[in-house]
Design a protein around this motif. Structure first.
Motif, PDB file in Angstrom:
ATOM      1  N   ALA A 434     -18.876 -22.197 -39.188  1.00  0.00           N
ATOM      2  CA  ALA A 434     -18.436 -21.838 -37.833  1.00  0.00           C
ATOM      3  C   ALA A 434     -17.960 -23.070 -37.070  1.00  0.00           C
ATOM      4  CB  ALA A 434     -19.579 -21.160 -37.084  1.00  0.00           C
ATOM      5  N   LEU A 435     -18.692 -24.172 -37.213  1.00  0.00           N
ATOM      6  CA  LEU A 435     -18.301 -25.369 -36.469  1.00  0.00           C
ATOM      7  C   LEU A 435     -16.976 -25.926 -36.996  1.00  0.00           C
ATOM      8  CD1 LEU A 435     -19.077 -27.139 -34.118  1.00  0.00           C
ATOM      9  CD2 LEU A 435     -20.304 -28.644 -35.684  1.00  0.00           C
ATOM     10  N   LYS A 436     -16.786 -25.894 -38.310  1.00  0.00           N
ATOM     11  CA  LYS A 436     -15.513 -26.360 -38.877  1.00  0.00           C
ATOM     12  C   LYS A 436     -14.350 -25.530 -38.332  1.00  0.00           C
ATOM     13  CE  LYS A 436     -17.227 -28.096 -43.293  1.00  0.00           C
ATOM     14  NZ  LYS A 436     -17.450 -27.708 -44.687  1.00  0.00           N
ATOM     15  N   LYS A 437     -14.587 -24.208 -38.229  1.00  0.00           N
ATOM     16  CA  LYS A 437     -13.524 -23.330 -37.711  1.00  0.00           C
ATOM     17  C   LYS A 437     -13.195 -23.673 -36.256  1.00  0.00           C
ATOM     18  CE  LYS A 437     -13.922 -19.092 -40.344  1.00  0.00           C
ATOM     19  NZ  LYS A 437     -14.578 -17.767 -40.297  1.00  0.00           N
ATOM     20  N   ALA A 438     -14.256 -23.932 -35.465  1.00  0.00           N
ATOM     21  CA  ALA A 438     -14.040 -24.282 -34.054  1.00  0.00           C
ATOM     22  C   ALA A 438     -13.237 -25.577 -33.962  1.00  0.00           C
ATOM     23  CB  ALA A 438     -15.383 -24.433 -33.341  1.00  0.00           C
TER      24      ALA A 438
END
Ligand code: ZN
Length: 573
Positions: A434-438
């Motif tokens: 999720a953080l990589k996507k953000a």
């Protein structure tokens, strides 16, 4: 009232200049530089000619502008179009330059410049730039330490000029900066960099050089597209380079000229002194290991990472965007990978917000450590930074200071340690994917609001994280302080154990913290979200009798770590 007027008049007489009370040194920003620079390393000399654009950033019309350069340089001419302008020069004491002083030109403009209006000025200045650590030695810094910090110079063997904050080798306009007043220099410099972030710069550089040597010229933060060697004879040759920067971002332009050799890899250049060949090779090898991880988290590189060797063994490293100056031969080779991870991140990810730009580069270092040596090594690294953080965090009596909120701060300690921890905590809370996507969805040109990045992160999770951003980003609420208030275990009918645990957050910020329960034969980790000044009771089931409870594995910064252990009493039979 009369006496006040009298006092003001008296002050005017004392100042002896009509500018005294009205001079606003930060009225104008310089939105564009187009400079021709001749550098003569043997003579330590710099001569500059070119055009700069001034913009009135105030709400009133301005007739007077102030331009400053290092005190070892002199103003030669200032024109507007064909018109030579009248200007007064004076020394201006300020620690924004290594000499501790600036050559200031107070210019009467040909016409009033309305708010947001601009004017182009042709400027010429020249002088020498020698090693000078006056601003540090005059406040009592030992000579050696001062020179290792302020190593800038124009010299035959090495020319290194960091921009505003070290050497004003291009014009600036700032109010006085004072090293002896806490954080004052960083505030003045931070304001200047913010005003210059959108500015553009073009430089044409000419460097005479002895046959047959051809020095490397590096201009940090700028694209240098062309290096030409012009030779009228074997003894009379010169190198010319054209450099362009679309936006200065928050980096002070940095110029380096030296007889370097270059080691190249995809997206990396290591410029090194010929005798430091082994160190450069080791650096490049370590960088190779870090590159795939950084690409995985922050995407493909926008810029090439440039490492430039500092020839002086104890010279302080310095970074400007994807450029890093570092004494390669005397730096610890164990740190090469960490350093590369940081610089690769700058070369890949662009933000004008320091908590994002610097925070992610430091976070990348913890990711690299975790990949190389495991999670514990990354946690240890963060704990090392935390001791600095607990010292600078406000006490409970001085909270809610907007100025120091992480979203706005320019404080290097906060950016280095707190921002790094914030990114790590976010990762623990929402997960890597999720953080990589953000991070991948971030576009610096769309970041016009401090809530932009938090909204991108929130979009990748079902969880409400507003409490986290409130306490860690938008305000400085200090740090949490976790303590196990009570804990007791009881046997269950299925022969496991039910631990009932009350956790207290005595601190002033909320966090999600891991609780590690050790029992005979293993341990269980549970994560708990606990707000400031509050308690929470919860249960943990363990297969063996709980022996020890530990709050926080080191991933959450806390003001007091001495109260994080607890030994529950033996479970009742
Ligand atoms: Zn950095």
């Amino acid at each position: 009232m009369k006496s006040l007027v009298k006092a003001l008049c008296f002050l005017c007489v004392l100042c002896g200049a009509s500018f005294c009370l009205s001079l606003d040194r930060e009225a104008f920003s310089i939105t564009n530089y187009d400079l021709n620079l001749q550098i003569e390393p043997e003579q330590h000399r710099l001569g500059a000619r070119g055009k700069i654009t001034l913009r009135n950033d105030t709400t009133t019309s301005q007739k007077v502008a102030v331009l400053q350069i290092s005190s070892s340089l002199d103003w030669r001419a200032i024109r507007a179009g064909e018109k030579m302008l009248q200007f007064v020069t004076q020394p201006y004491t300020s620690d924004i330059d290594h000499t501790g002083s600036l050559s200031e030109a107070i210019i009467t403009l040909p016409q009033e410049i309305v708010p947001h209006g601009t004017i182009d000025l042709d400027v010429a200045y020249e002088g020498v730039i020698l090693l000078d650590a006056t601003r540090l030695t005059r406040i009592g810094t030992p000579e050696d330490a001062a020179k290792n910090s302020d190593w800038d110079r124009i010299d035959e063997n090495f020319t290194g000029l960091r921009g505003a904050g070290y050497v004003a080798w291009y014009p600036i306009s700032t109010e006085v900066a004072n090293f002896s007043e806490e954080d004052n220099l960083f505030e003045v410099l931070g304001r200047w960099k913010m005003r210059e972030a959108e500015s553009t710069m073009k430089m044409h550089l000419i460097v005479p050089t002895d046959y047959p040597s051809v020095p490397q010229i590096i201009l940090g933060g700028m694209n240098c597209r062309l290096t030409l060697l012009e030779a009228t004879s074997q003894v009379n040759q010169r190198v010319t380079t054209d450099c362009v920067s679309e936006r200065l971002r928050l980096n002070a332009p940095t110029l380096v000229i030296a007889d370097y050799q270059v080691l190249e890899q995809p997206n990396l250049e290591v410029h090194y002194s010929p005798s430091h060949n082994a160190a450069a090779t080791n650096f490049a090898d370590a960088a190779k290991l870090a590159a795939p991880l950084i690409a995985e988290w922050f995407g493909t590189a926008r810029d090439r990472t440039v490492i430039a060797d500092l020839p002086h063994a104890d010279a302080a490293p310095f970074e400007s965007g994807a450029l890093l100056l570092i004494p390669l031969a005397t730096s610890d080779p164990k740190l090469y990978g960490l350093v590369a991870a940081h610089q690769f991140t700058h070369a890949s990810f662009l933000s004008f917000r320091l908590w994002i730009e610097e925070g992610l580069a430091h976070f990348a270092q913890t990711l690299y450590l975790e990949q190389q040596k495991g999670r514990q090594a990354a946690l240890d690294y963060m704990v090392m930074h935390r001791s600095a953080l607990t010292m600078i965090e406000p006490t409970t009596t001085a909270l809610n200071s907007e100025r120091e909120a992480l979203a706005n701060t320019i404080d290097e300690h906060l950016l280095r340690s707190k921002a790094m921890c914030v990114w790590w905590m976010l990762r623990d809370m929402i997960g890597d994917a999720a953080l990589k996507k953000a991070i991948a969805s971030y576009k610096h040109e769309q970041d016009t609001d401090p809530t932009y990045m938090p909204r991108l992160i929130a979009a990748q999770t079902q969880r409400d994280l507003s409490w986290f951003f409130d306490d860690w980003l938008y305000h400085d609420r200090g740090l949490p302080d976790f303590k196990v208030d009570s804990a007791y275990a009881a046997r269950t009918p299925t022969k496991s154990f039910m631990l009932t645990l009350t956790l207290d957050n005595l601190g002033t910020a909320a966090a999600e913290v891991p609780i590690i329960v050790k029992f005979a034969g293993g341990e269980i980790t549970k994560r708990v979200e606990l707000h400031a000044k509050s308690k929470l009771t919860f249960r943990v089931e363990t297969p063996g009798a709980p022996q020890e409870i530990k709050v926080n594995d080191g991933s959450v910064p806390e003001s007091d770590l001495t109260n994080n252990g607890f030994k529950p009493p033996e479970p009742a039979k």
